[in-house]
Design an enzyme around this catalytic site. Structure first.
Site, PDB file in Angstrom:
ATOM      1  CG  ASP A  14      59.701  58.471 -29.091  1.00 37.89           C
ATOM      2  OD1 ASP A  14      59.477  59.042 -30.169  1.00 37.89           O
ATOM      3  OD2 ASP A  14      60.646  58.772 -28.345  1.00 37.89           O
ATOM      4  CG  HIS A  42      52.806  61.839 -34.545  1.00 41.89           C
ATOM      5  ND1 HIS A  42      51.794  62.741 -34.337  1.00 41.89           N
ATOM      6  CD2 HIS A  42      53.604  61.915 -33.449  1.00 41.89           C
ATOM      7  CE1 HIS A  42      51.980  63.339 -33.172  1.00 41.89           C
ATOM      8  NE2 HIS A  42      53.069  62.862 -32.630  1.00 41.89           N
TER       9      HIS A  42
END
EC number: 6.3.4.4
Length: 432
Positions: A14, A42
């Site tokens: 992340d 993503h």
């Protein structure tokens, strides 16, 4: 000049890899995923429009870029079809831009059933998987009973192999986990329905990458998750099931390891983690809430709230070692705007009072570890969307410089917002 550039996360995932890969693919001819599966999330924001990709490489939105899913990726046909449809509904010709390795292991319904049954059985000791069958699919690969994309070329043999492996897994599901068996015919029918689509995209990835190297084409390798979740080097057993470090590029794509030219580590300006596992700098106070809210720290894949904390340079130094990093891209600097002071973890205090500057290896060895902080002045000015280093507050520049000093790695790119335009490229990896 670096023709083969790797982009990977240096923390627990992340970090903001998707945006950076998308930005740098402006110059790339190929973008390659080499590990993980649709447990990745993503997020790209282009001209204000948000796109979340889980399996397909971030380069898919680029007209002149070919996206490749390498053999190190476990591939869910259902997830791939769903993602392809979403993109094709937006006018993106995915099938013209996407290639697959025939060695990709398939994630099928019984992997998902096993994943969820195991997490349920672990109870309070659950690892916090995404429940998408990633781990069980990698297990089948290593046990040499997994089905791969290439098996779909011979449908009759595929059906026989599927029957055999499903008998094995259903026995485990019913007799050990007391769960329902997965229906063989449904799995077979669902897979056969998309088999020809998958096989039409198959290519010899290793050969393609070697030819690209000989031509001098620019290739971007897109990592998923983060270094500290690596199956071998992460906070085991609270890790993912693949090699998220730079070593995974060679094994997960077929590129010769000597041909990696530059490794870009994506580094969030603070720390986050999803699910269980060690996290020495985790904050449970107002600052932790501030980071979560300002950084919108909720998983793109699961929607789970991320745990938040100060930047841990001890853990990041481990990522530097493991990946032989060439440079950092610092992301989400703007999330720290408005804090009176910012902290960097520079060492750990062990339960016996010792100070150490390296991370423990096994999760149990992290118990009782306390972070030792260096405190720096914060800044009140906004860094959001700043596109030139001279526009950053001095305190933010000091923070950046201190990270470089503590890690020994230059920050070559600074991201100040979610859009690809909100970025400072101080040194382009393809020119390094």
């Amino acid at each position: 000049m670096g023709n083969n550039v790797v982009v990977l996360g240096t923390q627990w995932g992340d970090e903001g890899k998707g945006k950076i890969v998308d930005l740098l693919t402006e110059r790339a001819k190929y973008v390659v995923r080499y590990q993980g599966g649709h447990n990745a999330g993503h997020t790209l924001v282009i001209n204000g429009e948000k796109t979340v990709l889980h399996l397909i490489p971030s380069g898919i939105l680029r007209e002149n870029v070919t996206s490749i899913i390498g053999n190190g990726v476990v591939l869910s046909p259902a997830a791939l079809m769903k993602e392809m449809k979403e993109l094709e509904d937006r006018g993106i010709p995915v099938r013209e831009r996407l290639l697959l390795s025939e060695a990709c292991p398939l994630i099928l319904d019984y992997h998902v059933a096993l994943d969820n049954a195991r997490e349920k059985a672990r109870g309070a000791k659950a690892i916090g998987t995404t429940g998408r069958g990633i781990g069980p699919a990698y297990e089948d690969k290593v046990a040499r009973r997994g089905l791969r994309v290439g098996d779909l070329f011979d449908k009759e043999t595929f059906a026989e192999k599927l029957k055999e492996v499903m008998e094995y897994h259903n026995f485990q599901l019913v007799n050990y986990y007391k769960a329902e068996a997965v229906d063989y015919q449904k799995v077979l029918d669902d897979t056969m329905a998309v088999a020809d689509i998958l096989t039409s995209m198959v290519v010899d990835v290793s050969d393609l990458l070697d030819q690209a190297r000989q031509r001098g084409d620019f290739v971007m390798f897109e990592g998923a998750q983060g270094t500290l979740l690596d199956i071998d080097h992460g906070t085991y057993p609270y890790v993912t099931s693949s090699n998220t470090t730079a070593g995974g590029v060679a094994t997960g794509s077929g590129l010769g390891p000597r041909y990696v030219d530059y490794v870009l580590g994506i580094l969030k300006a603070y720390s986050t983690r999803v699910g269980a596992g060690p996290f020495p700098t985790e904050l449970f106070d107002e600052t932790g809430e501030f980071l979560c809210k300002q950084g919108n720290e909720f998983g793109a894949t699961t929607g789970r709230r991320r745990r938040t904390g100060w930047l841990d340079t001890v853990a990041v130094r481990r990522a530097v070692q493991l990946n032989s990093l060439s440079g950092f891209c610092l992301t989400k600097l703007d999330v720290l705007d408005g804090l009176k002071e910012v902290k960097l973890c520079v060492a750990y205090r062990m339960p016996d009072g010792r100070e150490v500057a390296t991370t423990p290896l096994a999760a149990d060895d992290w118990k009782g570890v306390e972070p030792i902080y260096e405190t720096m002045p914060g800044w009140s000015e906004s860094t959001f969307g700043v596109k030139d280093r001279s526009g950053l507050p001095q305190a933010a520049l000091n923070y950046i410089k201190r990270i470089e000093e503590l890690t020994g790695v230059p920050i070559d790119i600074i991201s100040t917002g979610p859009d690809r335009t909100e970025t400072m490229i101080l040194r382009d990896p393809f020119d390094a």
